[in-house]
Design a protein around this motif. Structure first.
Motif, PDB file in Angstrom:
ATOM      1  N   GLU A 508       0.818  -1.200   0.000  1.00 44.96           N
ATOM      2  CA  GLU A 508       0.000   0.000   0.000  1.00 44.96           C
ATOM      3  C   GLU A 508       0.861   1.262   0.000  1.00 44.96           C
ATOM      4  OE1 GLU A 508      -3.421   2.576   0.368  1.00 44.96           O
ATOM      5  OE2 GLU A 508      -2.993   0.626  -0.507  1.00 44.96           O
ATOM      6  N   SER A 509       1.985   1.247   0.729  1.00 47.67           N
ATOM      7  CA  SER A 509       2.859   2.421   0.767  1.00 47.67           C
ATOM      8  C   SER A 509       3.461   2.695  -0.610  1.00 47.67           C
ATOM      9  CB  SER A 509       3.975   2.220   1.801  1.00 47.67           C
ATOM     10  OG  SER A 509       4.858   1.174   1.420  1.00 47.67           O
ATOM     11  N   GLY A 532       4.769  12.148   3.420  1.00 53.75           N
ATOM     12  CA  GLY A 532       3.330  12.078   3.654  1.00 53.75           C
ATOM     13  C   GLY A 532       2.734  10.695   3.581  1.00 53.75           C
ATOM     14  N   VAL A 533       3.357   9.782   2.823  1.00 52.33           N
ATOM     15  CA  VAL A 533       2.783   8.441   2.662  1.00 52.33           C
ATOM     16  C   VAL A 533       2.556   7.745   4.000  1.00 52.33           C
ATOM     17  CG1 VAL A 533       3.297   6.098   1.837  1.00 52.33           C
ATOM     18  CG2 VAL A 533       3.524   8.048   0.288  1.00 52.33           C
ATOM     19  N   PRO A 534       3.541   7.677   4.910  1.00 50.57           N
ATOM     20  CA  PRO A 534       3.293   7.018   6.209  1.00 50.57           C
ATOM     21  C   PRO A 534       2.210   7.728   7.033  1.00 50.57           C
ATOM     22  CG  PRO A 534       5.642   7.207   5.787  1.00 50.57           C
ATOM     23  CD  PRO A 534       4.958   8.061   4.778  1.00 50.57           C
ATOM     24  N   LYS A 535       2.092   9.052   6.881  1.00 54.78           N
ATOM     25  CA  LYS A 535       1.047   9.779   7.608  1.00 54.78           C
ATOM     26  C   LYS A 535      -0.339   9.353   7.111  1.00 54.78           C
ATOM     27  CE  LYS A 535       3.973  13.960   7.837  1.00 54.78           C
ATOM     28  NZ  LYS A 535       4.057  15.384   7.458  1.00 54.78           N
ATOM     29  N   PRO A 541      -3.654  13.501   7.809  1.00 57.67           N
ATOM     30  CA  PRO A 541      -3.442  14.240   6.554  1.00 57.67           C
ATOM     31  C   PRO A 541      -1.960  14.249   6.183  1.00 57.67           C
ATOM     32  CG  PRO A 541      -4.801  15.507   8.086  1.00 57.67           C
ATOM     33  CD  PRO A 541      -4.248  14.352   8.865  1.00 57.67           C
ATOM     34  N   ALA A 542      -1.660  14.282   4.885  1.00 63.69           N
ATOM     35  CA  ALA A 542      -0.266  14.265   4.431  1.00 63.69           C
ATOM     36  C   ALA A 542       0.505  15.497   4.896  1.00 63.69           C
ATOM     37  CB  ALA A 542      -0.218  14.173   2.915  1.00 63.69           C
ATOM     38  N   LYS A 554       7.324   8.661  13.035  1.00 63.62           N
ATOM     39  CA  LYS A 554       8.729   8.750  12.650  1.00 63.62           C
ATOM     40  C   LYS A 554       9.325   7.371  12.405  1.00 63.62           C
ATOM     41  CE  LYS A 554       9.980  13.202  14.672  1.00 63.62           C
ATOM     42  NZ  LYS A 554      10.922  13.931  15.564  1.00 63.62           N
ATOM     43  N   VAL A 555       8.916   6.408  13.221  1.00 66.60           N
ATOM     44  CA  VAL A 555       9.389   5.037  13.031  1.00 66.60           C
ATOM     45  C   VAL A 555       8.892   4.496  11.698  1.00 66.60           C
ATOM     46  CG1 VAL A 555       9.352   2.684  13.954  1.00 66.60           C
ATOM     47  CG2 VAL A 555       9.470   4.642  15.517  1.00 66.60           C
TER      48      VAL A 555
END
Length: 595
Positions: A508-509, A532-535, A541-542, A554-555
């Motif tokens: 998905e990422s 923004g993708v992990p957010k 929101p990105a 952050k991880v």
């Protein structure tokens, strides 16, 4: 001549402060000269460089300190002469390690003047001294240093210092008495308890002069030992300074010497003889008086009792009737953790080496922003990227007027001299970005232009010349300072095994990244996208800020970045991802990420 800068009141601006002191000292001397009927002289500042090997970045401080002070005085409308004495008549002491074109056969020349030693094999220059002077001269020109160079070989062999040499020999007893105050002595009170030395040992040249001067003659009436001679002849047969002065006659100036290297000996008239020089602790103060030097810095190793600067202060006053220059003791310059540099060893970076990877204003700034007594390091490793970031931030503050006065002064001295502006990159893109692009493209200009053009589609780079000379410096840094195993190599084919092993979150990422490539294809856009993708995956929101996000994001970002690096360059680290994605190109990114 117009005055372009007022007297300094900013105590944090060390250059202006020294300029104030030098101007005041020069005016004081000029008043004395007028009383004696002499015309006032231009302000003289001085540096000394020995071309005994590669002239390194530590030696450059010997030049940049008086240059910056001289340039400040020129900006104020003063006439200044910056002397650089090339100590090319010094003896060749040892064969430096690591110098291309030099092997142990050069040991046969030890003891000769540097100008009588052959240049390294393959050199275009006539002798050892000229070979190493040439590289430094080119670097000083690029740095905008205005100076008058003086060859000490020419000075001595043409007889320019003849009167000074005869004067020193006449007053050899007085000189010996001054030097004797600093020679190694035993403390009688400590006799029988180890007899610790209470003074700094005399240096090699003085030891040779004091103990190797041959048979003692009658006392010359000067109050010191007549066995001391402050002058060393170079042998008329083997050209080496392994000579012993046997006797000297003040009335006739006849000097008798023998050579311990080849056995040659002769009697010469020092009033006509030009093949020799004063020992260092006498030579230096003689030059201060002869040239009228007002300002000259020296290394911290000259500040201790018995050092040449301390002893020279007495000799210039008592023997030559001159005045010791004012000037700071400067600290050492390191290279990314290297120990104190020595020009007697090969492999130490030179100003020319630094100018291959950094622009001249940046190198000038490193010397201008630190007080002379502050040590600092010049980065040849990854730290150079942070250094350039700091420089670019300073340039922004200068442009918007938010810069502090001392920082503004250091910046001004870095980018221009009283005579001219230094070359500047028209579009100074971040050094780390240029280095990353150079790393990935291996210097291919068409690919480099494509990537740099895509950094900001609203204001694209149209020619690589807009990014030079900074681009060239970044490319040189990549090719000369980054090890081959640390270079970035983009995968040729997708990592099918890794792609097939991804879980739903991993796939998905990659999908979110690939879907946003076209709409985010710029440096800022891709930065926003990859962060923004992990957010988005975590339901935020990105554009959510760090304060709005849990620490786990952050991880997740670090894990996502590591996945992209592995898929693109087979490692878990590399150039900044937005730059790397631009360098790889959208089509190839899609292929490697399994689209």
């Amino acid at each position: 001549m117009p005055i372009v800068a007022a007297q300094s009141t900013d105590t944090t601006d060390w250059v202006a402060r020294y300029a104030d002191e030098v101007i005041a000292e020069s005016e004081r001397r000029a008043q004395g000269a007028k009383h004696e009927g002499a015309a006032a002289q231009v302000i003289v500042v001085a540096s000394g460089l020995s071309p005994s090997g590669p002239i390194h970045l530590g030696n450059l401080r010997e030049v940049m300190t008086p240059h910056l002070v001289a340039d400040e005085m020129r900006r104020r409308g003063h006439e200044v002469r910056h002397l650089i004495s090339w100590d090319d008549y010094d003896r060749y002491r040892k064969v430096p390690a690591g110098v291309p074109g030099v092997d142990e056969s050069w040991a046969e020349h030890i003891g000769k003047p540097l100008t009588s030693v052959p240049a390294p094999a393959g050199s275009a220059y006539p002798n050892w001294a000229e070979h190493f002077k040439a590289a430094m001269t080119a670097a000083l020109d690029e740095l905008g240093v205005e100076y008058d160079g003086i060859s000490q070989t020419e000075q001595y062999t043409s007889g320019v210092y003849r009167e000074q040499v005869l004067h020193a020999m006449k007053h050899r007893g007085d000189i010996d008495a001054i030097l004797d105050q600093y020679r190694t002595k035993k403390d009688p009170a400590k006799a029988g308890k180890g007899g610790k030395q209470s003074q700094k040992p005399v240096d090699e040249a003085e030891l040779e002069a004091a103990e190797g001067s041959g048979a003692a003659s009658e006392d010359d009436g000067s109050g010191g030992s007549s066995g001391y001679f402050p002058y060393k002849p170079y042998c008329g047969q083997c050209e080496k300074d392994l000579t012993t002065v046997v006797s000297y006659d003040d009335a006739t100036t006849e000097l008798v010497y023998t050579c311990t290297a080849c056995g040659f000996g002769e009697t010469v008239r020092l009033s006509e003889f030009n093949r020799g020089k004063l020992v260092w602790k006498v030579d230096w103060p003689m030059r201060w008086a002869y040239e009228g030097v007002v300002f000259e810095p020296s290394g911290v190793d000259h500040s201790s009792p018995g050092s040449s600067f301390v002893v020279g202060g007495q000799i210039v006053r008592q023997i030559f009737g001159g005045v010791q220059p004012i000037g700071p003791m400067y600290a050492f310059v390191g290279i990314s953790g290297m120990a104190k540099m020595s020009s007697s060893k090969g492999g130490v970076p030179t100003p020319g080496d630094a100018l291959k990877i950094m622009e001249a204003p940046l190198l000038r700034w490193l010397y201008a922003r630190r007080r002379p007594n502050q040590s600092f390091k010049i980065a040849f490793d990854q730290e150079i990227q942070r250094l350039y970031d700091e420089w670019d931030k300073l340039e922004s503050k200068v442009a918007d007027g938010s810069v502090l006065p001392a920082d503004a002064a250091a910046h001004s001295r870095a980018v221009r001299t009283a005579a001219r502006e230094l070359p500047k990159t028209p579009r100074p893109l971040p050094y780390r970005t240029l280095a990353s692009v150079a790393d990935v493209t291996a210097g291919a200009e068409d690919q480099t232009l494509r990537i740099l053009r895509d950094l900001d589609p609203s204001d694209p780079i149209t020619s690589l010349d807009e990014t030079r000379p900074r681009l060239d410096r970044a490319e040189n840094w990549i090719t000369t300072q980054v090890p081959a195993d640390a270079r970035t190599i983009v995968r040729a084919e997708p990592d099918a095994e890794l792609l097939s092993s991804l879980d739903d979150a991993g796939r998905e990422s990659l999908r979110l990244l690939l879907e946003g490539l076209d709409s985010h294809w710029s440096l800022d856009g891709l930065t926003h996208l990859v962060y923004g993708v992990p957010k988005v995956q975590a339901g935020f929101p990105a554009d959510a800020t760090a304060k709005e996000l849990p620490a786990e994001i952050k991880v997740a970002q670090r894990s996502f970045f590591a996945l992209l690096y592995r898929l693109l360059v087979t490692r878990e680290t590399g150039p900044r991802l937005p730059t790397l994605l631009l360098a790889v190109g959208a089509d190839r990114v899609r292929k490697l990420l399994g689209a």
